[in-house]
Design an enzyme around this catalytic site. Structure first.
Site, PDB file in Angstrom:
ATOM      1  N   ASP A 240      -3.431  -3.000  -3.350  1.00  0.00           N
ATOM      2  CA  ASP A 240      -3.208  -4.227  -2.577  1.00  0.00           C
ATOM      3  C   ASP A 240      -3.370  -5.466  -3.447  1.00  0.00           C
ATOM      4  OD1 ASP A 240      -2.838  -5.991  -0.528  1.00  0.00           O
ATOM      5  OD2 ASP A 240      -4.387  -5.168   0.771  1.00  0.00           O
ATOM      6  N   HIS A 332       7.896  -2.885   3.816  1.00  0.00           N
ATOM      7  CA  HIS A 332       7.059  -4.085   3.740  1.00  0.00           C
ATOM      8  C   HIS A 332       7.352  -4.924   2.508  1.00  0.00           C
ATOM      9  CE1 HIS A 332       3.477  -6.545   4.455  1.00  0.00           C
ATOM     10  NE2 HIS A 332       3.164  -6.378   3.184  1.00  0.00           N
TER      11      HIS A 332
END
Length: 421
Positions: A240, A332
């Protein structure tokens, strides 16, 4: 002359509010002056240096070499934005008790003084446990201002155009308890005890001026997901924060720091703090291949689909043998992709785990997004995500708050001193 321990002990017995707010005497003279950096030498000496970008620091274990490392409070920009992420962070929203410009200014003076001392490994004035301040462990304190502060103090004409209200999006399920407040504090450190002490001292110092509306503690792995990288993993196993502008680069300056109008806010940024609940049980039911198609990245090393390494460029035009995009149209990374530096945001995500509610785990991300202008970056990106992102099925944003982060200040000055001048 430098204060002796005896002198400083006497100062601590003086009223905080009287010392830091009476006519601004404790912070006289430096507003609008040249902002200087300050370097601490190994022998404790303090040397003034020309303004330079805050240096890059490597990720280190909180029990290791970072224990005595300090981050300078004073500088062109506030710490905690271009600072490499610390292991622990707490995000706080505070509201004024009395909605006056004088009290708002007093809050900024007190926070600036406390933060400067604590970040240097020194106790704040009136510190009841001064020994706990001796291990700074890269402590940083970042101060933000909410729209309501400008409204309550009659300063709406000073709200920059690049600091708009962030709308609720169709996929949000917002809880008002996590909404914007008058003030925002982001306190981070590699040592959780240092962080807790700093939070307690600052909140206590402000207790006659503010109330705490919410507190959101977060953590992240001190170990990057890939050797030599900066991004770590979240609870869904994803790497992330890979596509981030690099502090000190021209891209970072364009994407994050605000321009020169108005002058008092130049060199700041805007932060959007989103509390994102992850639907972990549902995510766990999918296999690895399905998860990678939803995100558009490999889970093992974070590489974009069609690539081999985390930092490989995201190739949206690559097709597979059947003629379909390797990165699906609803993935995404495709929806969030920025076409220019102005459209980029700086992501500083922290994991939260609030236990279980009715047998369901309440965990996810405290997602802090920094941008020079959310009208060009965050808002259009988040609208695309709300409209098209396949990942929406496995996460829900339950809190959203937006703040203007003023620039840094010189020693002798305080954060946002120009707002109430």
């Amino acid at each position: 002359a430098l204060m002796t321990d005896h002198d400083e002990a006497k100062v601590r017995r003086v009223s905080r509010r009287g010392l830091l707010t009476a006519g601004g005497a404790a912070f006289a003279g430096a507003a609008g002056g040249v902002v200087l950096g300050r370097v601490t030498a190994p022998d404790g000496a303090s040397v003034v240096a020309e303004p330079t970008p805050r240096p890059e620091l490597s990720h280190v274990s909180p029990a290791g070499a970072s224990a005595q490392q300090t981050i300078d409070f004073y500088g062109v920009h506030q710490a905690g934005v271009d600072t490499p992420e610390q292991t622990y962070a707490t995000f706080l929203g505070l509201n004024l008790i009395s909605a006056t410009a004088q009290d708002a200014d007093s809050v900024l003076r007190i926070v600036s003084d406390d933060a400067a001392r604590l970040m240097a490994g020194r106790p704040s004035l009136g510190d009841t446990e001064p020994e706990l301040a001796e291990i700074p462990a890269r402590l940083s304190v970042t101060v933000g201002l909410g729209h309501s502060l400008f409204e309550k103090t009659g300063r709406t004409d000073r709200i920059p155009a690049y600091f708009p209200a962030i709308p609720a999006f169709s996929t949000d399920d917002l809880d008002d308890r996590w909404s914007s407040t008058d003030f925002y504090l982001q306190i981070a450190s590699d040592d959780p005890l240092t962080l807790a002490h700093a939070q307690r001292m600052i909140v206590k110092a402000l207790s006659t001026l503010t109330t705490v509306s919410w507190v959101q503690p977060g953590f992240r792995s001190p170990t990057p997901a890939n050797e030599g990288g900066r991004a770590s993993r979240n609870l869904m196993g994803q790497v992330d924060g890979t596509v981030n502008p690099l502090p000190g680069s021209a891209q970072f300056d364009t994407a994050v720091w605000t321009g020169g109008d108005p002058a008092w806010a130049a060199g700041g940024t805007v932060v959007i703090v989103r509390r994102i609940r992850m639907l972990l049980d549902e995510w766990d039911r999918m296999d690895v291949a399905a998860k990678e198609m939803v995100i558009g990245r490999r889970l093992d090393n974070g590489a974009p689909l069609g690539g081999e390494a985390e930092d490989d460029p995201v190739r949206l035009d690559v097709l597979d043998e059947s003629g379909l995009p390797v990165i699906p149209s609803s993935a995404h990374v495709r929806i969030a992709h920025a076409e220019s530096d102005e459209e980029m945001i700086l992501r500083r995500p922290y994991t939260y785990d609030a236990g279980f509610i009715d047998g369901v785990q309440d965990a996810g991300l405290i997602f802090a997004a920094y941008t020079a202008d959310p009208r060009r970056s965050f808002i259009p990106m988040q609208q695309r995500l709300a409209d098209k992102d396949a990942f929406n099925r496995w996460n829900t944003t339950i809190g959203s708050a937006t703040y203007l982060i003023p620039p840094g200040c010189a020693e002798g000055d305080y954060i946002a001193s120009g707002l109430f001048a």
